[in-house]
Design an enzyme around this catalytic site. Sequence first.
Site, short mmCIF file in Angstrom:
data_model
loop_
_atom_site.label_atom_id
_atom_site.label_comp_id
_atom_site.label_asym_id
_atom_site.label_seq_id
_atom_site.Cartn_x
_atom_site.Cartn_y
_atom_site.Cartn_z
N ARG A 162 0.83 -1.21 0.00
CA ARG A 162 0.00 0.00 0.00
C ARG A 162 0.86 1.26 0.00
O ARG A 162 0.58 2.26 0.68
CB ARG A 162 -0.93 0.03 1.22
CG ARG A 162 -1.97 -1.07 1.25
CD ARG A 162 -2.96 -0.98 0.10
NE ARG A 162 -4.05 -1.93 0.23
CZ ARG A 162 -4.03 -3.17 -0.25
NH1 ARG A 162 -2.96 -3.61 -0.90
NH2 ARG A 162 -5.07 -3.96 -0.10
N SER A 232 -11.00 -1.26 2.80
CA SER A 232 -10.32 -1.30 4.12
C SER A 232 -10.06 0.13 4.57
O SER A 232 -9.47 0.92 3.83
CB SER A 232 -8.98 -2.03 4.01
OG SER A 232 -9.16 -3.33 3.55
N GLU A 329 -5.77 3.70 5.48
CA GLU A 329 -5.46 3.56 4.05
C GLU A 329 -6.19 4.66 3.27
O GLU A 329 -5.68 5.20 2.29
CB GLU A 329 -5.91 2.18 3.55
CG GLU A 329 -5.74 2.01 2.06
CD GLU A 329 -6.26 0.69 1.53
OE1 GLU A 329 -5.86 -0.37 2.05
OE2 GLU A 329 -7.06 0.73 0.59
P1 FAD Z 1 -9.64 8.11 -5.73
O1 FAD Z 1 -10.31 7.67 -4.48
O2 FAD Z 1 -10.40 8.95 -6.67
O3 FAD Z 1 -8.29 8.85 -5.35
C1 FAD Z 1 -7.43 8.32 -4.35
C2 FAD Z 1 -6.24 9.27 -4.15
O4 FAD Z 1 -5.42 9.28 -5.32
C3 FAD Z 1 -6.66 10.71 -3.93
O5 FAD Z 1 -5.72 11.28 -3.04
C4 FAD Z 1 -6.54 11.35 -5.32
O6 FAD Z 1 -6.27 12.73 -5.24
C5 FAD Z 1 -5.37 10.58 -5.91
N1 FAD Z 1 -5.47 10.37 -7.37
C6 FAD Z 1 -6.45 9.67 -8.01
N2 FAD Z 1 -6.15 9.58 -9.32
C7 FAD Z 1 -4.99 10.24 -9.51
C8 FAD Z 1 -4.17 10.48 -10.66
N3 FAD Z 1 -4.49 10.06 -11.88
N4 FAD Z 1 -3.01 11.19 -10.49
C9 FAD Z 1 -2.67 11.62 -9.26
N5 FAD Z 1 -3.39 11.43 -8.13
C10 FAD Z 1 -4.55 10.74 -8.27
N6 FAD Z 1 -7.70 -1.20 -2.77
C11 FAD Z 1 -6.80 -2.21 -2.87
O7 FAD Z 1 -5.60 -1.99 -2.98
N7 FAD Z 1 -7.21 -3.52 -2.83
C12 FAD Z 1 -8.50 -3.86 -2.71
O8 FAD Z 1 -8.83 -5.05 -2.68
C13 FAD Z 1 -9.47 -2.83 -2.62
N8 FAD Z 1 -10.79 -3.12 -2.47
C14 FAD Z 1 -11.71 -2.12 -2.35
C15 FAD Z 1 -13.05 -2.46 -2.22
C16 FAD Z 1 -14.01 -1.46 -2.11
C17 FAD Z 1 -15.47 -1.84 -1.97
C18 FAD Z 1 -13.63 -0.10 -2.17
C19 FAD Z 1 -14.67 0.98 -2.09
C20 FAD Z 1 -12.29 0.25 -2.30
C21 FAD Z 1 -11.31 -0.77 -2.40
N9 FAD Z 1 -9.93 -0.46 -2.52
C22 FAD Z 1 -9.02 -1.48 -2.64
C23 FAD Z 1 -9.48 0.94 -2.51
C24 FAD Z 1 -9.56 1.63 -3.91
O9 FAD Z 1 -10.33 0.87 -4.79
C25 FAD Z 1 -8.19 1.85 -4.51
O10 FAD Z 1 -7.39 2.63 -3.68
C26 FAD Z 1 -8.27 2.55 -5.89
O11 FAD Z 1 -7.03 2.47 -6.53
C27 FAD Z 1 -8.74 3.99 -5.79
O12 FAD Z 1 -9.03 4.46 -7.10
P2 FAD Z 1 -9.89 5.76 -7.34
O13 FAD Z 1 -9.85 6.09 -8.79
O14 FAD Z 1 -11.25 5.60 -6.75
O15 FAD Z 1 -9.06 6.83 -6.50
N1 EPU Z 2 -3.20 -12.63 4.41
C1 EPU Z 2 -2.22 -13.29 3.71
N2 EPU Z 2 -2.49 -14.51 3.21
C2 EPU Z 2 -3.68 -15.10 3.36
C3 EPU Z 2 -4.70 -14.45 4.08
C4 EPU Z 2 -4.43 -13.17 4.59
O1 EPU Z 2 -1.13 -12.78 3.55
O2 EPU Z 2 -3.83 -16.22 2.86
C5 EPU Z 2 -2.92 -11.31 4.94
C6 EPU Z 2 -3.55 -10.23 4.10
O3 EPU Z 2 -2.65 -9.77 3.09
C7 EPU Z 2 -3.87 -9.18 5.10
C8 EPU Z 2 -4.15 -9.93 6.39
O4 EPU Z 2 -3.56 -11.20 6.20
O5 EPU Z 2 -2.72 -8.41 5.32
C9 EPU Z 2 -5.63 -10.05 6.70
O6 EPU Z 2 -6.28 -10.68 5.61
P1 EPU Z 2 -7.88 -10.64 5.35
O7 EPU Z 2 -8.20 -11.73 4.39
O8 EPU Z 2 -8.58 -10.51 6.64
O9 EPU Z 2 -8.09 -9.31 4.50
P2 EPU Z 2 -8.20 -7.81 4.99
O10 EPU Z 2 -7.05 -7.42 5.81
O11 EPU Z 2 -9.55 -7.49 5.46
C10 EPU Z 2 -6.89 -7.21 2.80
C11 EPU Z 2 -6.78 -5.95 2.00
C12 EPU Z 2 -7.97 -5.87 1.06
C13 EPU Z 2 -7.90 -7.04 0.10
C14 EPU Z 2 -7.96 -8.34 0.92
C15 EPU Z 2 -7.77 -9.55 0.04
C16 EPU Z 2 -5.59 -4.29 3.27
C17 EPU Z 2 -5.67 -3.08 4.12
N3 EPU Z 2 -6.74 -4.81 2.87
O12 EPU Z 2 -8.08 -7.12 3.52
O13 EPU Z 2 -7.90 -4.67 0.31
O14 EPU Z 2 -8.97 -7.02 -0.81
O15 EPU Z 2 -6.89 -8.32 1.91
O16 EPU Z 2 -6.44 -9.63 -0.38
O17 EPU Z 2 -4.49 -4.75 2.97
C18 EPU Z 2 -8.51 -2.39 0.44
O18 EPU Z 2 -7.30 -2.14 0.41
O19 EPU Z 2 -9.39 -1.48 0.47
C19 EPU Z 2 -8.95 -3.77 0.43
C20 EPU Z 2 -10.23 -4.13 0.48
#
Ligand code: FAD
Ligand code: EPU
Length: 354
Positions: A162, A232, A329
């Site tokens: 991240r 998250s 995050e």
């Molecule tokens: P925004 O929210 O629009 O912007 C985020 C930040 O980046 C802001 O500070 C903005 O100013 C900046 N920014 C955006 N675009 C640009 C650009 N082109 N140039 C410079 N700065 C910019 N994240 C994960 O890593 N893994 C996950 O599994 C995951 N699951 C999610 C599930 C849900 C239901 C939700 C709601 C979010 C999840 N996220 C996850 C977080 C999110 O999807 C990511 O961080 C995503 O990359 C954000 O994209 P966005 O376009 O919405 O960014």
């Molecule tokens: N983990 C492993 N291996 C596994 C299971 C878990 O390394 O087999 C680690 C994960 O990477 C995580 C922790 O253990 O660091 C807890 O895992 P959990 O499955 O509970 O997921 P979580 O922490 O709720 C994280 C990400 C999610 C992503 C899922 C699936 C963060 C902050 N969140 O969620 O990302 O989708 O794992 O990989 O790292 C987001 O960033 O918004 C987000 C939803």
Amino acid sequence: MIKNRVSLKSLNTFSLRVYADYVIKVYTEGDLLIFWNRFVQKGYSVLILGRGSNVLFLEDYCGVILLNRIKGIDLHEDKYYWYLHVCSGELWHELVVYSLKNNMPGLENLALIPGCVGAAPIQNIGAYGVELQKFCEYVDILNLDIGEKIRFTVDECQFGYRYSIFMEQFKFNYVIVAVGLKLSKTWRPVLNYIGLDKLNINSVTPVGIFNAVCIMRQYKLPDPLVFGNAGSFFKNPVINCALMDDLLNDYPDMPCFFYKQNLVKLSAGWLIENCNLSVSTCGYASIYKKQSLILININQQATAGEIVTLAGRIYEKVMDYFHISLEPEVRFIADFGEIDSVQLLSTGKKVLRK
Ligand code: FAD
Ligand code: EPU
């Protein structure tokens, strides 16, 4: 299209009722430069937004929001790789679907992550054992002050969990305009994450993994259209093995996962569930029952204040109980720009991030 005092409710996945002075959809790099210069010269704050899925607007934004909608994908290949040059306003999940439909596997573990391609490198999006950095070849940024484009190689991006260099530098004068991805023609499934480890490594297909990831995500994660959220809320803390050994003496059930060298990743969700938090709601803000790391907006009625108060209580309890500082995050956006989220949760002070 330019409007005055525009609602951001549909432009942030937390569905918070906040407003900005102006919101402008931007379709080209040229327009980015034009609007940036026009508004910065007039003294406005300017924020670049993709799909608003990783932001928490604390209040109305006193400035201009440029919505990145720059689209386009260029594709070429050699014997070993497919190379995709993807404009930053493309949707990440649509890119995953496009790559699989065109028989270019690799991105399947990263299915259903909301947001734009341009935001993906900023926090090095990751899920189910894979992070963007595995496929990223370069990131193109546009320096808005001087109109110059710069290409960062994957090493220069300094990707981590991240994390990337884009979280620290050039914060107020750059936009990511394109991302270069490199997908290997020798596909190897990544099945080590809990849930995917049940799949048969000998027969599994990229689409099989894609479907499994989509099912798990749809089960575990709230739909922002039903319960506003930004995924998250906090990062999973990374700590060294010596500290982990101490923690395991006191809490033998505490889950931890190898990260790299002598570092392990904890589950922030587990810390939240085990820190003796007495209430899991504040007004219409709540911890999501199926996934404690996610804070939700019940009935889309919560205020940012309620979400911050709940997050602050969580931060404080985890700190008191485990002596671990949780780092959000989600990016906190105040009236004139992004603020330091840890400062706000730990001291209540709004300090602009520089
Ligand atoms: P925004 O929210 O629009 O912007 C985020 C930040 O980046 C802001 O500070 C903005 O100013 C900046 N920014 C955006 N675009 C640009 C650009 N082109 N140039 C410079 N700065 C910019 N994240 C994960 O890593 N893994 C996950 O599994 C995951 N699951 C999610 C599930 C849900 C239901 C939700 C709601 C979010 C999840 N996220 C996850 C977080 C999110 O999807 C990511 O961080 C995503 O990359 C954000 O994209 P966005 O376009 O919405 O960014
Ligand atoms: N983990 C492993 N291996 C596994 C299971 C878990 O390394 O087999 C680690 C994960 O990477 C995580 C922790 O253990 O660091 C807890 O895992 P959990 O499955 O509970 O997921 P979580 O922490 O709720 C994280 C990400 C999610 C992503 C899922 C699936 C963060 C902050 N969140 O969620 O990302 O989708 O794992 O990989 O790292 C987001 O960033 O918004 C987000 C939803």
